[in-house]
Design a protein around this motif. Structure first.
Motif, PDB file in Angstrom:
ATOM      1  N   TYR A  36     -81.192 -16.254 -97.405  1.00  0.00           N
ATOM      2  CA  TYR A  36     -81.643 -15.073 -98.150  1.00  0.00           C
ATOM      3  C   TYR A  36     -81.648 -15.372 -99.650  1.00  0.00           C
ATOM      4  O   TYR A  36     -81.469 -14.487-100.470  1.00  0.00           O
ATOM      5  N   PHE A  37     -81.851 -16.648 -99.989  1.00  0.00           N
ATOM      6  CA  PHE A  37     -81.726 -17.106-101.376  1.00  0.00           C
ATOM      7  C   PHE A  37     -83.063 -17.166-102.105  1.00  0.00           C
ATOM      8  O   PHE A  37     -83.203 -17.929-103.063  1.00  0.00           O
ATOM      9  N   ASP A  38     -84.054 -16.379-101.695  1.00  0.00           N
ATOM     10  CA  ASP A  38     -85.333 -16.433-102.386  1.00  0.00           C
ATOM     11  C   ASP A  38     -85.192 -16.046-103.860  1.00  0.00           C
ATOM     12  O   ASP A  38     -85.790 -16.670-104.741  1.00  0.00           O
ATOM     13  N   ASP A  39     -84.372 -15.023-104.141  1.00  0.00           N
ATOM     14  CA  ASP A  39     -84.172 -14.608-105.529  1.00  0.00           C
ATOM     15  C   ASP A  39     -83.426 -15.673-106.339  1.00  0.00           C
ATOM     16  O   ASP A  39     -83.722 -15.890-107.518  1.00  0.00           O
ATOM     17  N   VAL A  40     -82.451 -16.325-105.720  1.00  0.00           N
ATOM     18  CA  VAL A  40     -81.693 -17.370-106.414  1.00  0.00           C
ATOM     19  C   VAL A  40     -82.601 -18.557-106.727  1.00  0.00           C
ATOM     20  O   VAL A  40     -82.566 -19.105-107.830  1.00  0.00           O
ATOM     21  N   ALA A  41     -83.430 -18.951-105.766  1.00  0.00           N
ATOM     22  CA  ALA A  41     -84.357 -20.060-106.002  1.00  0.00           C
ATOM     23  C   ALA A  41     -85.297 -19.739-107.163  1.00  0.00           C
ATOM     24  O   ALA A  41     -85.605 -20.602-107.992  1.00  0.00           O
ATOM     25  N   ALA A  42     -85.751 -18.491-107.236  1.00  0.00           N
ATOM     26  CA  ALA A  42     -86.637 -18.095-108.332  1.00  0.00           C
ATOM     27  C   ALA A  42     -85.904 -18.108-109.671  1.00  0.00           C
ATOM     28  O   ALA A  42     -86.450 -18.555-110.689  1.00  0.00           O
ATOM     29  N   LEU A  43     -84.651 -17.647-109.686  1.00  0.00           N
ATOM     30  CA  LEU A  43     -83.871 -17.628-110.919  1.00  0.00           C
ATOM     31  C   LEU A  43     -83.633 -19.028-111.470  1.00  0.00           C
ATOM     32  O   LEU A  43     -83.599 -19.232-112.693  1.00  0.00           O
ATOM     33  N   LEU A  44     -83.486 -20.008-110.577  1.00  0.00           N
ATOM     34  CA  LEU A  44     -83.063 -21.343-110.987  1.00  0.00           C
ATOM     35  C   LEU A  44     -84.194 -22.369-110.963  1.00  0.00           C
ATOM     36  O   LEU A  44     -83.941 -23.570-111.133  1.00  0.00           O
TER      37      LEU A  44
END
Length: 308
Positions: A36-44
């Motif tokens: 569920y790390f789509d937002d984390v991948a986008a942030l980084l």
């Protein structure tokens, strides 16, 4: 880009790459859930080449066991080998934080640094479950009766999703947005792997109870960033013993955030993680020119496809 990872027993593991920079492998929580790390991948994306993956038996990965901590560590090593490179930074969340820590303890030479997000520590003497359960019921508020009703009976697929959304909503601070955030986590819905959840949770409780992890953590020289939200319903003191045991750790509490701090406090989460990455990953070996291997050249391509 979506490299397929093949574990050493030919189990197919879904993975996805994004961004540019040193490799950062993300380990989702659960056990029994999915990435569920789509937002984390986008942030980084401007600071790391993120590698997301669904753990064995979960989400888009092949749904078969065995399910154990050792098996999870071996699968994570396959992800490193086939999608990351000789060394990687690990970011784990919740159960994934424990998995990332255990991997670092087993293979410190293959990890450049560790980011431990919303984990529950290693203290055998101060169990966090009663505190969590009490806070869960309080935060569910008007949804408590429905959650209890669903939890007390066999559920259809739709009811299981509803029950999970209600429970996950307690992981967010603001009741006005909590259900929406939990709904996002449950969309699409591949189904929770309860066999995986039960087997690994039982083993984790046993290994923490042996009280040997603190000794091993004292010997871990890798830089570690511990991150958690101030409003997580899991007690933050549960991580105290881990923080005290690690010789090279810093700890950041993000105000106003619950169990998924990057959702409710993305700016401070981004600042904390990117500052840590910049400081410690300047010399990660081999990241700039490494190409992941073609999975078609590996054995086991006739294995059944993933569940999703």
């Amino acid at each position: 880009m979506s490299p397929e990872v093949i574990a050493d027993d030919n189990c197919r593991l879904w993975a996805e790459e994004a961004g540019n920079g040193p490799p950062l492998v993300l380990c989702h929580g659960g056990p029994g859930l999915w990435d569920y790390f789509d937002d984390v991948a986008a942030l980084l994306r401007d600071h790391a080449r993120t590698v997301r993956w669904d753990q064995r038996g979960c989400g888009r990965s092949e749904r078969r066991g065995p399910y154990s901590v050792a098996r999870s560590i071996a699968d994570l090593d396959a992800v490193r080998d086939q999608a990351a490179g000789p060394r990687m930074t690990l970011l784990g969340h919740s159960w994934g934080a424990h998995l990332a820590l255990r991997y670092a303890l087993e293979h410190p030479d293959r990890v450049s640094s560790l980011i431990y997000v919303s984990g529950t520590g290693i203290d055998p003497d101060r169990g966090w479950h009663p505190h969590y359960k009490q806070n869960l019921r309080l935060r569910l508020g008007k949804h408590l009766d429905r959650w209890e009703t669903l939890g007390a009976r066999d559920r259809t697929t739709a009811e299981d999703r509803e029950w999970a959304i209600l429970q996950w909503s307690a992981d967010f601070t603001d009741p006005a947005t909590a259900l929406r955030h939990a709904e996002h986590m449950a969309t699409p819905w591949p189904g929770i792997n309860y066999d995986c959840n039960a087997a690994i949770n039982t083993e984790v409780k046993q290994e923490i109870g042996h009280n040997s992890l603190a000794t091993r953590c004292r010997e871990l020289e890798l830089p570690v960033l511990i991150v958690h939200g101030t409003e997580d319903i899991r007690p933050r003191w549960a991580v105290d013993s881990l923080h005290q045991a690690l010789p090279n750790a810093q700890r950041v509490s993000l105000a106003g955030a619950g169990h998924l701090p990057w959702v409710e406090n993305p700016d401070e989460f981004h600042q904390a993680v990117t500052s840590f990455l910049t400081r410690h990953n300047r010399h990660t070996d081999g990241w700039s020119h490494r190409e992941p291997p073609d999975p078609r050249q590996r054995d086991g391509d006739d294995a059944p496809s993933g569940s999703r």
